[in-house]
Design an enzyme around this catalytic site. Structure first.
Site, short mmCIF file in Angstrom:
data_model
loop_
_atom_site.label_atom_id
_atom_site.label_comp_id
_atom_site.label_asym_id
_atom_site.label_seq_id
_atom_site.Cartn_x
_atom_site.Cartn_y
_atom_site.Cartn_z
N ASP A 88 -70.46 -37.71 34.55
CA ASP A 88 -70.81 -39.19 34.56
C ASP A 88 -72.04 -39.49 33.94
O ASP A 88 -72.87 -38.54 33.54
CB ASP A 88 -70.94 -39.35 36.18
CG ASP A 88 -72.13 -39.02 36.87
OD1 ASP A 88 -72.42 -37.89 36.39
OD2 ASP A 88 -72.73 -39.68 37.69
N GLU A 153 -73.71 -37.50 39.66
CA GLU A 153 -75.27 -37.15 39.47
C GLU A 153 -75.97 -38.34 39.23
O GLU A 153 -77.10 -38.51 39.98
CB GLU A 153 -75.36 -36.16 38.27
CG GLU A 153 -76.69 -35.32 38.47
CD GLU A 153 -77.87 -36.25 37.84
OE1 GLU A 153 -79.03 -35.94 38.09
OE2 GLU A 153 -77.66 -37.19 37.09
N1 BES Z 1 -80.84 -35.49 33.44
C1 BES Z 1 -81.37 -36.29 34.37
C2 BES Z 1 -82.65 -35.63 35.10
C3 BES Z 1 -83.74 -35.27 34.18
C4 BES Z 1 -84.51 -36.23 33.47
C5 BES Z 1 -84.27 -33.90 34.21
C6 BES Z 1 -85.25 -35.80 32.64
C7 BES Z 1 -85.08 -33.56 33.36
C8 BES Z 1 -85.79 -34.66 32.46
C9 BES Z 1 -80.49 -36.84 35.59
O1 BES Z 1 -79.33 -36.89 34.86
C10 BES Z 1 -81.10 -38.03 36.06
O2 BES Z 1 -81.04 -38.89 35.45
N2 BES Z 1 -81.25 -37.78 37.31
C11 BES Z 1 -81.60 -38.91 38.04
C12 BES Z 1 -81.34 -38.64 39.71
C13 BES Z 1 -80.94 -39.76 40.70
C14 BES Z 1 -79.82 -40.76 40.15
C15 BES Z 1 -80.88 -39.46 41.96
C16 BES Z 1 -83.27 -39.38 37.96
O3 BES Z 1 -83.89 -38.65 37.70
O4 BES Z 1 -83.12 -40.45 37.96
MN MN Z 2 -78.54 -35.47 33.46
MN MN Z 3 -79.48 -39.14 34.19
#
Ligand code: BES
Ligand code: MN
Ligand code: MN
Length: 458
Positions: A88, A153
């Site tokens: 997603d 996610e």
């Molecule tokens: N891939 C990201 C997380 C991430 C961002 C890891 C930068 C390392 C560096 C992930 O898809 C993401 O965006 N996660 C969300 C989680 C939330 C929706 C619960 C986030 O971090 O905002």
């Molecule tokens: Mn991600």
């Molecule tokens: Mn993300």
């Protein structure tokens, strides 16, 4: 291994065409109108997994979007990798800032531009291509591998913890591999050993049943925009410390060794400011920029809405005001507890002049691991071979909710090997992925399976 690497090097053009097809599917999990596309994207992943020779490929239903599962389990005696990624993507707005359409992947200057290019389709695809290279060239993989690619996610993985608890034995493995993060910088590959957690809320205030004339009523009726601002101001002190009572109780302080190691990283504050157009950096007193983003909790206003925002002026007393706010958490803060503390504090701050509604949204637990684990060391060797450079060890400010669940429910360590770059516009207009990093990433992933096969068991 040479055969595998040669095959990867000869496949560059084909990878690009296939990746474009993956990126063309608008699998935006946050928007109900894309539900069909999300499903179609899950099916695309399943098809591709079958095509490259994975087995037991199926879409497993959850109360939300399906998890795509597939495996290859014929490396007797070798370790088992549980690969995790997500198909997603985030919404694309504001659309008018995109230089090319978000779901028509376009290559410019060695980067592929599309929503999901870096987060996370490009990085998921990199592993599919590494697996394909082994299976076509050798007819086998050096390790056993189970893949789970989820579709929620970006909206907080609400159904994934239950999914993992319900499929514990099927998901049994030795190590989790995730490529859903960034490298420290261009030419500085890294392995991430910590993620922040998250709790997210919406606050709604109402001060009257309808908007009012600000001349006739102003002064006698509370202005919810103003009240909301006053409440928000109470969230932090002047030194950037969060004022929610009890908020820091479980925060694990940085170790002096960690601070020293980070101080030695090639971080250029001036370039960081320039790259992102930041006039002057801000944050909690006593911490560096890397410490503030990797190891300290935050309180952020993600959105604010009230009153008249059109052209010109309108003398109005708005009836309602709304804020979306979130807190990034660090080890050992727990989302449940922080949510309770926040809720209680907001209720205490709200005056009787407004009606208050507090709605909790998604979240995730923080995560951190020791990186002397043999699998992490194996990843280090793979990255060195794929990128020609030893990786550094970093933490990240972002969140991947399921990573701590793998630890808690399955007892598994995770290797976070990301090939995105900090300036690749994840979640923003013009998301992109550097094709050189993608390509080296396919090679490093292929080598990673070999290295994990040879790693002394953890
Ligand atoms: N891939 C990201 C997380 C991430 C961002 C890891 C930068 C390392 C560096 C992930 O898809 C993401 O965006 N996660 C969300 C989680 C939330 C929706 C619960 C986030 O971090 O905002
Ligand atoms: Mn991600
Ligand atoms: Mn993300």
């Amino acid at each position: 291994m040479d055969k595998v690497v040669d095959f990867i090097n000869l496949s560059r053009e084909r990878y690009l065409d296939e990746l474009k097809a993956f990126l063309a599917i608008p699998s935006v999990s946050a928007l109900p109108e894309h539900a069909g596309d999300v499903k179609r994207c899950a099916e695309w992943c399943g098809e591709e997994m079958r095509r490259i020779g994975l087995e037991h490929v199926r879409l497993i239903d959850t109360p939300g979007n399906p998890v795509v599962y597939g495996d290859w389990l014929h490396a007797e005696g070798a370790p088992t990798i549980l690969f995790y990624g997500h198909y997603d993507v985030q919404p694309v707005d504001p659309l008018d800032l995109w230089l090319s359409p978000p779901f028509e992947a376009t290559v410019r200057d060695g980067e592929i531009y599309a929503r999901g290019a870096a987060d996370d389709k490009g990085q998921v695809f990199m592993h599919l291509k590494a697996i394909e290279a082994h299976l076509t060239q050798n007819g086998r993989l050096p390790v056993n591998i189970k893949l789970m690619i989820e579709g929620e996610e970006e909206v907080g993985s609400a159904h994934l913890d239950d999914f993992i608890r319900d499929h514990k034995s099927e998901l049994a493995a030795d190590v989790v591999v995730v490529s859903d993060s960034t490298m420290f910088d261009r030419g500085v590959p890294s392995i991430c050993y910590g993620l922040r957690g998250l709790v997210y809320f919406q606050i709604d205030l109402r001060g009257s049943s309808t908007d009012l004339h600000s001349g006739s009523f102003g002064g006698a009726v509370a202005n919810p925009a103003f009240v909301l601002s006053q409440m928000i101001v109470q969230m932090k002190d002047r030194g950037g410390r969060i004022k929610i009572p009890g908020f820091y109780d479980d925060v694990r302080e940085l170790e002096p060794e960690e601070r020293e190691a980070w101080a030695r990283l090639p971080f250029n504050e001036r370039k960081y400011r320039k790259d992102f157009g930041i006039p002057k950096l801000a944050g909690e007193t006593g911490y560096t920029t890397l410490e503030r983003t990797w190891a300290r909790p935050t309180f952020e206003v993600n959105g604010l809405l009230s009153g008249f925002t059109g052209d010109g002026a309108k003398t109005v007393l708005p009836a309602v005001a709304m804020a979306k706010v979130s807190m990034r958490l660090v080890p050992n803060q727990r989302p449940e507890k922080i949510a309770e503390l926040f809720d209680a504090y907001v209720r205490k701050l709200a005056p009787k002049t407004v009606e208050l509604k507090v709605t909790r949204m998604h979240g995730g637990k923080p995560w951190m691991t020791e990186y002397d684990n043999p699998f992490v060391q194996a990843a280090g060797r793979a990255i060195e071979k794929g990128f020609g450079q030893k990786p550094i060890f970093t933490r990240e400010g972002g969140s991947i909710p399921v990573v701590s669940t793998f630890q808690e429910e399955l007892g598994l360590p995770s290797v976070l090997f990301g090939v995105g770059l900090p300036d690749e516009n994840a979640h923003a207009p013009n998301e992109k992925l550097d094709l050189g990093n993608f390509h080296n990433g396919v090679i490093a992933s292929a080598i990673l399976y070999d290295e994990i096969a040879r790693a002394p068991s953890a």
